[in-house]
Design a protein around this motif. Structure first.
Motif, PDB file in Angstrom:
ATOM      1  N   ILE A 710       0.838  -1.207   0.000  1.00  0.00           N
ATOM      2  CA  ILE A 710       0.000   0.000   0.000  1.00  0.00           C
ATOM      3  C   ILE A 710       0.869   1.251   0.000  1.00  0.00           C
ATOM      4  CG2 ILE A 710      -1.606   1.342   1.395  1.00  0.00           C
ATOM      5  CD1 ILE A 710      -2.793  -1.372   2.305  1.00  0.00           C
ATOM      6  N   LEU A 711       1.908   1.248   0.835  1.00  0.00           N
ATOM      7  CA  LEU A 711       2.776   2.425   0.917  1.00  0.00           C
ATOM      8  C   LEU A 711       3.550   2.645  -0.384  1.00  0.00           C
ATOM      9  CD1 LEU A 711       4.140   1.934   4.552  1.00  0.00           C
ATOM     10  CD2 LEU A 711       2.567   3.708   3.772  1.00  0.00           C
ATOM     11  N   LYS A 712       3.950   1.552  -1.023  1.00  0.00           N
ATOM     12  CA  LYS A 712       4.684   1.688  -2.281  1.00  0.00           C
ATOM     13  C   LYS A 712       3.798   2.222  -3.399  1.00  0.00           C
ATOM     14  CE  LYS A 712       8.324  -1.765  -1.657  1.00  0.00           C
ATOM     15  NZ  LYS A 712       8.916  -3.029  -2.172  1.00  0.00           N
ATOM     16  N   ASN A 713       2.536   1.808  -3.404  1.00  0.00           N
ATOM     17  CA  ASN A 713       1.626   2.169  -4.498  1.00  0.00           C
ATOM     18  C   ASN A 713       0.767   3.395  -4.194  1.00  0.00           C
ATOM     19  OD1 ASN A 713       2.547  -0.124  -5.865  1.00  0.00           O
ATOM     20  ND2 ASN A 713       1.003  -1.424  -4.887  1.00  0.00           N
ATOM     21  N   LEU A 714       0.995   4.030  -3.062  1.00  0.00           N
ATOM     22  CA  LEU A 714       0.146   5.144  -2.646  1.00  0.00           C
ATOM     23  C   LEU A 714       0.332   6.330  -3.588  1.00  0.00           C
ATOM     24  CD1 LEU A 714      -1.832   5.560  -0.293  1.00  0.00           C
ATOM     25  CD2 LEU A 714      -0.001   6.715   0.936  1.00  0.00           C
ATOM     26  N   LYS A 715      -0.785   6.882  -4.070  1.00  0.00           N
ATOM     27  CA  LYS A 715      -0.765   8.043  -4.956  1.00  0.00           C
ATOM     28  C   LYS A 715      -1.431   9.211  -4.252  1.00  0.00           C
ATOM     29  CE  LYS A 715      -0.942   5.247  -9.168  1.00  0.00           C
ATOM     30  NZ  LYS A 715      -1.708   4.955 -10.414  1.00  0.00           N
ATOM     31  N   LEU A 716      -0.669  10.270  -4.102  1.00  0.00           N
ATOM     32  CA  LEU A 716      -1.203  11.464  -3.450  1.00  0.00           C
ATOM     33  C   LEU A 716      -2.079  12.254  -4.412  1.00  0.00           C
ATOM     34  CD1 LEU A 716       1.956  12.694  -1.509  1.00  0.00           C
ATOM     35  CD2 LEU A 716       0.106  11.237  -0.709  1.00  0.00           C
ATOM     36  N   ASP A 717      -2.944  13.074  -3.839  1.00  0.00           N
ATOM     37  CA  ASP A 717      -3.804  14.003  -4.586  1.00  0.00           C
ATOM     38  C   ASP A 717      -4.879  13.310  -5.411  1.00  0.00           C
ATOM     39  OD1 ASP A 717      -2.235  15.991  -3.540  1.00  0.00           O
ATOM     40  OD2 ASP A 717      -0.935  16.097  -5.288  1.00  0.00           O
ATOM     41  N   GLU A 718      -5.119  11.996  -5.166  1.00  0.00           N
ATOM     42  CA  GLU A 718      -6.255  11.367  -5.828  1.00  0.00           C
ATOM     43  C   GLU A 718      -7.545  11.877  -5.207  1.00  0.00           C
ATOM     44  OE1 GLU A 718      -5.165   7.063  -7.679  1.00  0.00           O
ATOM     45  OE2 GLU A 718      -5.813   7.141  -5.609  1.00  0.00           O
ATOM     46  N   THR A 719      -8.585  11.916  -6.006  1.00  0.00           N
ATOM     47  CA  THR A 719      -9.889  12.324  -5.490  1.00  0.00           C
ATOM     48  C   THR A 719     -10.565  11.123  -4.855  1.00  0.00           C
ATOM     49  OG1 THR A 719     -10.103  13.975  -7.216  1.00  0.00           O
ATOM     50  CG2 THR A 719     -12.118  13.314  -6.080  1.00  0.00           C
ATOM     51  N   HIS A 720     -10.947  11.270  -3.626  1.00  0.00           N
ATOM     52  CA  HIS A 720     -11.587  10.181  -2.891  1.00  0.00           C
ATOM     53  C   HIS A 720     -12.980  10.619  -2.472  1.00  0.00           C
ATOM     54  CE1 HIS A 720      -7.787   7.953  -2.520  1.00  0.00           C
ATOM     55  NE2 HIS A 720      -7.239   9.137  -2.351  1.00  0.00           N
ATOM     56  N   GLU A 721     -13.916   9.734  -2.636  1.00  0.00           N
ATOM     57  CA  GLU A 721     -15.287  10.031  -2.246  1.00  0.00           C
ATOM     58  C   GLU A 721     -15.872   8.825  -1.541  1.00  0.00           C
ATOM     59  OE1 GLU A 721     -19.540  11.550  -4.155  1.00  0.00           O
ATOM     60  OE2 GLU A 721     -17.832  11.082  -5.438  1.00  0.00           O
ATOM     61  N   VAL A 722     -16.439   9.034  -0.402  1.00  0.00           N
ATOM     62  CA  VAL A 722     -17.082   7.961   0.352  1.00  0.00           C
ATOM     63  C   VAL A 722     -18.568   7.988   0.073  1.00  0.00           C
ATOM     64  CG1 VAL A 722     -17.484   6.981   2.625  1.00  0.00           C
ATOM     65  CG2 VAL A 722     -15.324   8.121   2.143  1.00  0.00           C
ATOM     66  N   LEU A 723     -19.094   6.884  -0.445  1.00  0.00           N
ATOM     67  CA  LEU A 723     -20.514   6.807  -0.766  1.00  0.00           C
ATOM     68  C   LEU A 723     -21.256   6.117   0.370  1.00  0.00           C
ATOM     69  CD1 LEU A 723     -20.291   5.751  -4.519  1.00  0.00           C
ATOM     70  CD2 LEU A 723     -20.588   8.048  -3.573  1.00  0.00           C
ATOM     71  N   VAL A 724     -22.393   6.646   0.726  1.00  0.00           N
ATOM     72  CA  VAL A 724     -23.221   6.066   1.780  1.00  0.00           C
ATOM     73  C   VAL A 724     -24.547   5.644   1.178  1.00  0.00           C
ATOM     74  CG1 VAL A 724     -24.276   6.441   4.022  1.00  0.00           C
ATOM     75  CG2 VAL A 724     -22.120   7.558   3.471  1.00  0.00           C
ATOM     76  N   GLN A 725     -24.931   4.400   1.422  1.00  0.00           N
ATOM     77  CA  GLN A 725     -26.190   3.896   0.876  1.00  0.00           C
ATOM     78  C   GLN A 725     -27.377   4.537   1.586  1.00  0.00           C
ATOM     79  OE1 GLN A 725     -25.980  -0.314   1.414  1.00  0.00           O
ATOM     80  NE2 GLN A 725     -24.607  -0.636  -0.316  1.00  0.00           N
ATOM     81  N   ASP A 726     -28.438   4.705   0.827  1.00  0.00           N
ATOM     82  CA  ASP A 726     -29.679   5.180   1.435  1.00  0.00           C
ATOM     83  C   ASP A 726     -30.217   4.132   2.385  1.00  0.00           C
ATOM     84  OD1 ASP A 726     -29.555   7.507  -0.025  1.00  0.00           O
ATOM     85  OD2 ASP A 726     -30.697   6.664  -1.712  1.00  0.00           O
ATOM     86  N   GLN A 727     -30.810   4.599   3.467  1.00  0.00           N
ATOM     87  CA  GLN A 727     -31.315   3.682   4.478  1.00  0.00           C
ATOM     88  C   GLN A 727     -32.630   3.050   4.039  1.00  0.00           C
ATOM     89  OE1 GLN A 727     -30.022   2.705   7.731  1.00  0.00           O
ATOM     90  NE2 GLN A 727     -28.299   3.289   6.451  1.00  0.00           N
ATOM     91  N   VAL A 728     -32.707   1.746   4.199  1.00  0.00           N
ATOM     92  CA  VAL A 728     -33.942   1.007   3.951  1.00  0.00           C
ATOM     93  C   VAL A 728     -34.600   0.738   5.296  1.00  0.00           C
ATOM     94  CG1 VAL A 728     -34.939  -1.125   3.075  1.00  0.00           C
ATOM     95  CG2 VAL A 728     -33.004  -0.070   1.882  1.00  0.00           C
ATOM     96  N   ILE A 729     -35.808   1.193   5.460  1.00  0.00           N
ATOM     97  CA  ILE A 729     -36.511   1.037   6.728  1.00  0.00           C
ATOM     98  C   ILE A 729     -37.101  -0.363   6.803  1.00  0.00           C
ATOM     99  CG2 ILE A 729     -38.318   1.948   8.226  1.00  0.00           C
ATOM    100  CD1 ILE A 729     -35.959   3.833   7.702  1.00  0.00           C
ATOM    101  N   VAL A 730     -36.694  -1.089   7.839  1.00  0.00           N
ATOM    102  CA  VAL A 730     -37.231  -2.427   8.072  1.00  0.00           C
ATOM    103  C   VAL A 730     -38.228  -2.324   9.213  1.00  0.00           C
ATOM    104  CG1 VAL A 730     -36.682  -4.793   8.677  1.00  0.00           C
ATOM    105  CG2 VAL A 730     -35.080  -3.460   7.302  1.00  0.00           C
ATOM    106  N   ASN A 731     -39.512  -2.384   8.886  1.00  0.00           N
ATOM    107  CA  ASN A 731     -40.543  -2.262   9.904  1.00  0.00           C
ATOM    108  C   ASN A 731     -40.678  -3.560  10.672  1.00  0.00           C
ATOM    109  OD1 ASN A 731     -41.330   0.410   9.318  1.00  0.00           O
ATOM    110  ND2 ASN A 731     -42.501  -0.325   7.543  1.00  0.00           N
TER     111      ASN A 731
END
Length: 860
Positions: A710-731
């Protein structure tokens, strides 16, 4: 029960098959293993004389054991279902009267159901003893074969052992009663907290010693474990952590459900925090866009008509650091707060240099585990039993460069100048390497592998640095350090001094005297590297230390701040080791108790829910269905009262302890995609690691080979985005089903299943009767005389596996050739192989009959 079922089914099959074939018949009391056994000759295979009638018997005792064992299996499994259902009444911390149901069941188990194993053990011992006493009924004649060598006897013996082990419950109960009485009526120092801690220490040390002996692997160590105080501090902390004084009535099933629910609560907390993080990030993004729309006109000699893009470029060239919004646990570790952190950026020269150094030296932290020793054995003439590699004193530096290069493992410009591979309580394997590429001398220290390493890991209590500071030349007054790691670091310091390694490398005539000193290590080795760097720094002010995934309790708070000058620590994802501190474990335990008390559904329902995978989209709703809010927890229960007492006890003890942290500057690698393909490195705070994260990556994130890649292949300044799933309501608004105590034949699923059960049972019994009977079909026989005359024979009744023997109606006047003088007897005889050929139809019938037996049993 699984072992007994595994033995009982084949034993029952063997017993039934022997009965079907008539192999269980005794002749004059002799079995088939006796030379005296001779049931009938081939030419008398149909009829049975009156004298033979008196000699042929079928013992019933051998079926008694199998029948009792089968009855015990059925009754006890039904009892288990009853206990399972009764135990599911109420929640884990609110019994709601389940004790009233469980107590009669346990009494029934102890004094009724346990009659079966008692009877089986007694019967088995007596039967085996009597059989062996008279040579299995064969007298003094040698046996044709040993009945004890048959598969049936092996299965019988295993069953006896399991039944005997079950009966240990009675001496266990008696011992428990005696111990409780002794503790209550006899004042003894043996039952003091100190003595109990000593016994726990002896038990832990003994278990580790036994484990090392059983594995018999030299790499795992264990030879220096003397069990003389090495685990004293850990045993004391464990007693306090595991509520030694106050019993909270937490059982294994509660621990399982509580831990799984706690992991889900942590996941939900992180998910909601990420959503807040996204909202904050979007808000800041909008604010930046508003500011970017207002661009000041360039002044001075700037080119007329400069654009907004040109202005941004100027900021980047000036070294403007990028930042990222991250989640940081609060001081108590029970909630997340959004904090803006500096991301390592390619625009910042210091970040680039640090990351290059971290990636470059990580290979040494990995290779010190195995590679250096293998190279020393295969290429540098180190003996298999030798534990120290040290070139002779007359070896010149040029010769070292020529002979001891690490080219064979891919380190072309590195030289191995010293290595110790001895692993003990104080000593630890490490190597000294000259890196000619970076012009540095590297000390690489191995992490945890052996039993001794685990003991050192567990010696995490704070230890003062006053005396060490006076010897090494730094101010250690009032400063604290991990006790076990300090022990290792002092040994490393003395070993380097004893063999004059650094003194020779930095001598006036050494070509490496201008090289910088770097200390590296992974896991426990990283912690040792941090403390060793502290001891060496007065002599080597330019020293640097890179610790990969080190323990989370090395220095006190103030010393951690000072160590930022020369120490850089690297933590990956949810790695548990940098978070394993006594305060963190205490916090995790307290939160576990809180979550367990919040469970509002019966334990059985919670058990099945936590076993079902829970995607992020259902976390919030499913947790709400299982847990009530903290304010709704009943505080008047016995559990809540005991928990208050326990926490008061722990609070008094915790005030005396000092918290230790990860040393130096910290680079935290965060997996932004969840599939370990993209990581973003940012400068973290040591306070971010004050919570043990229960996740499926908490152990795998500690592995060093993936970290190196991971440290060898690490690329700085990449754009990172964390996606969060919409919540499904379980009644879960359905009415809660009443939890019923299991009752045999209570017909819980309606009449359909009960009807199927009756048919299944009838089919099974009928099939068993058909298999073991020898009167299933009637067959006529024809007798052909030598002169060709044909006359009707006596006829016979037959079954799948055997036929029925006929006997005289009147022994005084009986003609064996006259069918009218014969009648069916109660005995079955196997088909003589030489006279009757088993045709394809019979074989098919046997196969389908056996299959029907199996299906019937499974159906029941």
């Amino acid at each position: 029960r699984f072992i007994q079922l595994f033995c009982l089914i084949p034993l029952a099959v063997i017993t039934l098959v022997n009965r079907f074939k008539g192999n269980d018949l005794l002749y004059n009391g002799y079995g088939r293993w006796c030379p005296q056994y001779e049931l009938l000759s081939d030419n008398e295979f149909i009829s049975l004389s009156y004298e033979d009638r008196q000699k042929v018997t079928r013992p019933s005792s051998q079926y008694l054991f199998t029948m009792l064992a089968a009855i015990f299996m059925v009754v006890d499994v039904a009892w288990m279902f009853a206990v399972w259902s009764a135990a599911s009444v109420g929640t884990p911390t609110q019994p709601k009267g389940r004790d009233k149901i469980l107590r009669p069941l346990i009494i029934f188990k102890l004094f009724v159901i346990n009659f079966f194993p008692v009877a089986l053990v007694v019967y088995g011992i007596i039967k085996t003893y009597n059989s062996r006493a008279n040579n299995y009924g064969c007298g003094n004649v040698p046996l044709l074969y040993d009945p004890d060598a048959t598969p049936a006897f092996v299965l019988f013996s295993i069953l006896l052992v399991t039944y005997a082990l079950e009966l240990l419950v009675f001496p266990t109960i008696a011992t428990n009663k005696i111990v409780k009485f002794t503790r209550g009526h006899i004042a003894s120092e043996r039952y003091s907290t100190q003595k109990r801690g000593e016994r726990l220490e002896m038990c832990l040390g003994g278990l580790m010693k036994c484990f090392s002996v059983l594995l018999n692997n030299p790499n795992l160590g264990g030879k220096e474990l003397k069990n003389k105080g090495e685990l004293k501090d850990f045993a004391s902390n464990l007693m306090g952590f595991a509520n030694n004084d106050t019993k909270l009535d937490i059982v294994l099933s509660d621990m399982y459900i509580g831990a799984k629910m706690l992991a889900r609560v942590q996941a939900e907390r992180r998910l909601l925090a990420i959503q807040r993080l996204q909202q904050t990030s979007n808000q800041k993004k909008t604010e930046r866009e508003d500011k970017d729309n207002i661009v000041e006109a360039p002044t001075g000699d700037a080119v007329e008509g400069a654009t907004k893009k040109d202005f941004r470029s100027t900021l980047k060239k000036d070294g403007k650091r990028r930042s990222v919004l991250t989640l940081q646990t609060s001081e108590r570790g029970k909630e997340y707060v959004v904090v803006e952190k500096d991301v390592l950026s390619s625009d910042n020269k210091n970040d680039v240099d640090v990351l290059k150094e971290v990636a470059h030296y990580s290979i040494y932290a990995e290779y010190v585990y195995w590679h250096f020793r293998l190279v020393a054995i295969e290429h540098f003439a180190l003996g298999q039993e030798e534990t120290r590699f040290l070139p002779s004193s007359d070896t010149t530096w040029d010769l070292i460069r020529e002979k001891f290069s690490l080219t064979s493992i891919g380190l072309d410009e590195s030289l191995l100048v010293y290595a110790s591979f001895h692993s003990g309580l104080a000593s630890t394997p490490y190597a000294v390497i000259v890196d000619e590429v970076k012009e540095t001398v590297v000390i690489a220290i191995r992490g945890t592998i052996s039993m001794e390493d685990w003991v050192i890991d567990l010696q995490y209590v704070p230890s003062p640095l006053d005396k060490v500071g006076d010897i090494c030349g730094f101010d250690g007054k009032g400063r604290l350090c991990h006790k076990g790691v300090l022990t290792r670091a002092k040994w490393l310091y003395n070993d380097l001094k004893k063999y004059r390694i650094l003194k020779q490398l930095y001598a006036e005539d050494s070509p490496y005297k201008e090289h910088n000193l770097v200390v590296v290590g992974h896991s426990l080795g990283g912690g040792c590297a941090q403390v060793l760097s502290l001891l060496l720094r007065p002599s080597f002010p330019g020293l640097k230390c890179y610790a990969y995934e080190p323990p989370g309790c090395i220095f006190d708070d103030e010393f951690c701040s000072k160590s930022k000058e020369w120490i850089t620590s690297i933590v990956r994802g949810d790695d548990v080791v940098p978070r394993l501190t006594q305060p963190n474990l205490e916090s995790l335990r307290d939160e576990f108790f809180d979550v367990t008390a919040q469970i509002k559904v019966p334990k059985i329902k919670a058990f099945y829910d936590v076993k079902t995978p829970c995607p992020d989209s259902q976390l919030v709703s499913r947790n709400a269905n299982m847990l009530c809010k903290k304010a709704q927890v009943d505080r008047d229960t016995s559990f809540s009262e005991k928990l208050r007492v326990f926490r008061n006890e722990r609070a008094d003890k915790n005030r005396e302890s000092t918290k230790l942290y990860i040393a130096g500057k910290i680079i935290h690698l965060v997996d932004t995609t969840g599939d370990e393909t993209k990581y973003v490195p940012y400068w973290a705070s040591r306070y971010e690691f004050n919570q043990v994260v229960l996740s499926n990556k908490m152990l795998s994130d500690h592995s060093v080979p993936p970290l190196v890649q991971i440290l060898k292949n690490l690329k700085l300044d990449e754009t990172h985005e964390v996606l969060v799933q919409d919540q499904v309501i379980v009644n879960d608004e359905e009415e809660e089903e009443e939890v019923r105590v299991f009752i045999c034949f209570s017909n819980p699923h309606g009449k359909i299943s009960f009807i199927v059960l009756i048919f299944c049972f009838a089919a099974w019994i009928t099939n068993i009767w058909a298999n073991q009977g020898c009167k299933f079909v009637s067959r006529t026989t024809i007798v052909t005389s030598p002169n060709g005359t044909i006359s009707p024979g006596p006829g016979m009744s037959a079954g799948m596996w055997a036929y029925n023997l006929r006997e005289c109606i009147d022994p005084n006047s009986c003609d064996f050739d006259n069918p009218n003088d014969l009648q069916e007897s109660e005995f079955c005889q196997p088909y003589p192989l030489g006279l009757i050929e088993v045709d394809a139809n019979t074989k098919a019938g046997r196969a389908f009959a056996s299959l029907a037996n199996f299906i019937g049993f499974i159906g029941l």
